[in-house]
Every structure is written in structure tokens, then in C-alpha cells.
Design an enzyme around this catalytic site. Structure first.
Site, short mmCIF file in Angstrom:
data_model
loop_
_atom_site.label_atom_id
_atom_site.label_comp_id
_atom_site.label_asym_id
_atom_site.label_seq_id
_atom_site.Cartn_x
_atom_site.Cartn_y
_atom_site.Cartn_z
N PHE A 245 6.53 -9.64 -2.29
CA PHE A 245 5.66 -9.61 -3.48
C PHE A 245 5.63 -8.20 -4.05
CE2 PHE A 245 1.64 -9.02 -5.73
CZ PHE A 245 1.68 -10.09 -6.59
N ASP B 57 8.04 -0.39 -1.34
CA ASP B 57 6.80 -0.81 -1.99
C ASP B 57 5.70 -0.73 -0.95
OD1 ASP B 57 4.60 -2.14 -2.97
OD2 ASP B 57 5.75 -3.71 -3.98
N LYS C 282 -3.06 0.03 -4.41
CA LYS C 282 -4.28 -0.53 -3.82
C LYS C 282 -5.29 0.47 -3.21
CE LYS C 282 -3.01 -5.33 -3.27
NZ LYS C 282 -1.61 -5.63 -3.54
#
Ligand code: PLP
Length: 398
Positions: A137, A222, A251
């Protein structure tokens, strides 16, 4: 009607149906506790999806954001400001090697910057395709979505502007076969987050590094979910011994304020020329002040050690529970998935909520825990004590 129910009905009427209607309306938080709109308290083991690094209403974050918003809230990228310079320098220092930063507002935007860097690299060196992983993702905007290996969220929106070839995550041989001298970049999560907190086999990331170095493809890590202490290390790749060419963050970096970062090393540090990329809000002073407060507090309060200690205790505690619905636990630090023997994660989430704990039904058979890095042993213990009852309730629930 309860406040929460009324808000949920109004939400349903006013919002697009892309999220469905969330199960709970939250009203406030403090530390690892949150309260819903009807005043009921929960222990927050979701942490805004690995975002609320310092928990809720942490004094250091409140102070930094309040002071900055009262001083200078926005400049655009036509002017620079000290908080962004401090943050970029701080990130480079934590990474421990020379690199350059681009600041964005979110994870997907950090990855868009990485995609544009890789396109630039590919044009410069005659490399035309990308490699990413099945079930990986990387975000919802079109570049990041093109790299996302989940057909259910990707396929409706193609065709995409970049050619991406997918390989099974954790399979170094498949990666070796897929990456040639024509590949511009390989995008990898050091542990797959949304796929279910799935760590790769030992040595996979080092193999990816070797494959990229041998073929000349950029290795893009990532770390939007895995970095900023989540695994007990500032960056997960530091423990894996696989230094990427490009790194993306978001995040946990802002502790709840929106910020993303794309870091380039070596040639990737200077692939963008003036005018090649930009963002009006990216790296705004308030988000940068928040990120600096997060990094300072993690360091000052020893939160990497806390993450290792409490994360280890949670993992060991879950692994020790014997229940027919519980298969085991995987993950690192305060980033865990309780793995079920049956696809009943939604029932576990609902039973946990009734028992006063927020957990996330991440996959049908995986329940994610990504609590604030400030969680105490006593708080973790309270969840472990309640977990057998939660599993039992979920087991018998319709
Ligand atoms: C959450 C996430 C993203 C997307 O971040 P957004 O801020 O939601 O755009 C990208 N990559 C990974 C690994 C993530 O966990």
C-alpha cells in the site's frame, strides 16, 4: 438518541460514502485514552493509524503547535521559515547520512514526490518501469495508487501513467527476476502495513538493496507507517541494514498534524530542478513545529526504548494466550497484528470497543495494534487482561 448516534446519522447524510459510517464519534483524548461523544472512555490502541506518536493532547505537542500558530502559521513556498530548516536538518541527522528533503502534507504526497523523482531518474538513464509488491500500500493518489498492489482499490482507477510490475512480497528471487537494467525504481515497505503488518523474511531488504545496487534501480523505502519510532528504531530500515535511495515518511512524524516527507540520497537528492515539484501547504510552519516536538519528545523521553519494551510485552502477552480464535501475533515494536484462525476481525474490533479498547480490524483475519509510543506497561497489561474475554465475545458473536 445518543450524541454519537446522532453524529453518525448526520455524517452519513453529509459525507460521500467512501468510508462507510465509522463505528464511533470521538470527542477528546488525553495520553492513550480517548472519549466518545457520549463520554465513554477507551484505551486507544489504534493511535490514529500509527499517527498519534505522543498520544493525545501531549503537552509538548500542544505547546509547540500553539506557539507556532500564534507566531507564523503559513508562508507558502515563496518564503522559507526556520521550523522547516530545523526539521530537515533534524531528519538528516537522525538518518545519519547526507540527504535532501521535500516536505508534503501526507503520505500519498510524499510518495508522489518519490514517483516524480523516479520518473526523472528513469528519463535520465533510459529506465521505463517500476517494481512494487502485491498487497503493498502506497496511497490513494494516482501515482501512489499505481504502485499499490491491492486490486480491489487499484483496478477501478486505471490505466495509470506509470508501468508497474508487481512481485510477491518477501520473495527475493522474484524481485531479482523482475528488476533489470530498464527498471527505474523498486518501491517497498520494510514491513507491509495495510496488508496486515506483515514483516518480510530475514534478509529480504538487504537482498532488495543488493538487487537495486547491481542493476542501478532506485530503492524507494516507503516508511510512511514504519518510521518515527514505530518499530523501536527511528526508521525500520536502520535495523534491516538496507539503506534506501529514496525514503518516504508521514503518519507518525507530525504526531497528528498533517505532514509528509520525501528524502533523497545520492543522485536522488538532487534530481529535482527548480520548478519540478511543489506544494502550497507542504512543510507549513505549524506541522514542522509539531514534527520537531515529536522528534524531541521521542528522544528526551526514551520512547524508542519504551516502544521496544511495551511492544515486546504486548507481543509476548498475546502469544501466550490460548484461544481457538487466536492464531498468533506478528510485527515489531508497537506495531502488531493479532492473527486470527477465522475471518472475524470485525467481531474482535466490536467486542474490544464494548470492553473499552480501540483496535483495528485491518484484514479479515488480522487485528492491528499501533498505540501511541507513550503507552505504559500498565495500559498494555489492562488490554492483555481483557483480551481473552474479547476473543471469547468475538468467537460467539453473530
Ligand atoms: C498510510 C500509508 C500511505 C498513505 O498515507 P496517506 O497519508 O493516507 O496518504 C502510504 N504508504 C504507507 C506504507 C502507508 O501506511
Amino acid at each position: 438518541m445518543s450524541e454519537g448516534r446522532a453524529l453518525r446519522e448526520r455524517f452519513e447524510a453529509a459525507f460521500m460514502p467512501n468510508y462507510g459510517v465509522p463505528p464511533l464519534a470521538l470527542a477528546k483524548g488525553e495520553g492513550c485514552a480517548v472519549w466518545d461523544a457520549d463520554g465513554r472512555r477507551y484505551l486507544d490502541l489504534v493511535g490514529g493509524i500509527a499517527v498519534n506518536s505522543l498520544g493525545h493532547a501531549h503537552p509538548a505537542l500542544v505547546e509547540a503547535v500553539s506557539r507556532q500558530v500564534a507566531t507564523l502559521a503559513h508562508t507558502s513556498n515563496l518564503y522559507l521559515h526556520e521550523p522547516e530548516v530545523l526539521l530537515a536538518e533534524r531528519l538528516i541527522g537522525l538518518l545519519g547520512r547526507p540527504g535532501r528533503i521535500f516536505l508534503a502534507n501526507s503520505g500519498t504526497e510524499a510518495n508522489e514526490a518519490a514517483v516524480k523523482l523516479a520518473i526523472t531518474y528513469g528519463r535520465r538513464h533510459g529506465r521505463g518501469y517500476f517494481v512494487a509488491t502485491e498487497m503493498g500500500f502506497h496511497g490513494r493518489t494516482l501515482g501512489a495508487l499505481a504502485l499499490t498492489g491491492k486490486p480491489s482499490i487499484r483496478d477501478k482507477f486505471g490505466p495509470f501513467p506509470i508501468d508497474v510490475r508487481f512481485v510477491p512480497y518477501g520473495d527475493a528471487g522474484a524481485l531479482r527476476d523482475a528488476v533489470t537494467g530498464e527498471c527505474a525504481a523498486v518501491f517497498l515497505e520494510p514491513t507491509q502495513g495495510e496488508a496486515g503488518v506483515v514483516p518480510p523474511p530475514e534478509g529480504y531488504l538487504r537482498a532488495a538493496r543488493e538487487i537495486c545496487s547491481a542493476t542501478g534501480a532506485l530503492l524507494v523505502a516507503d516508511e510512511i507507517q514504519s518510521a518515527i519510532g514505530r518499530t523501536g528504531h527511528w526508521f525500520a530500515h536502520q535495523a534491516d541494514g538496507a539503506a534506501p535511495d529514496v525514503l518516504t515518511l508521514a503518519k507518525g512524524l507530525g504526531g497528528g498534524m498533517p505532514i509528509g516527507a520525501c528524502v533523497g540520497f545520492g543522485e536522488a537528492a538532487t534530481l529535482f530542478g527548480p520548478g519540478d515539484h511543489g506544494s502550497t501547504f507542504g512543510g507549513n510552519p505549524v506541522s514542522c513545529a509539531a514534527a520537531l516536538a515529536v522528534l524531541d519528545t521521542i528522544e528526551r523521553d526514551g520512547l524508542l526504548d519504551n516502544t521496544k519494551a511495551v511492544g515486546g510485552m504486548l507481543a509476548d502477552g498475546i502469544a501466550a494466550i490460548r484461544h481457538p480464535l487466536l492464531k498468533g501475533v506478528r510485527g515489531r515494536g508497537l506495531w502488531l497484528a493479532a492473527v486470527l484462525t477465522e475471518p472475524r476481525s470485525a467481531q474482535v474490533q466490536a467486542a474490544a470497543q464494548e470492553a473499552g479498547f480501540l483496535v483495528n480490524a485491518l484484514q479479515p483475519d488480522a487485528v492491528r495494534l499501533a498505540p501511541p509510543l507513550v503507552i505504559t506497561e500498565a495500559e498494555a497489561r489492562s488490554f492483555l487482561d481483557a483480551l481473552p474475554g474479547i476473543l471469547e465475545a468475538a468467537h460467539v458473536r453473530a
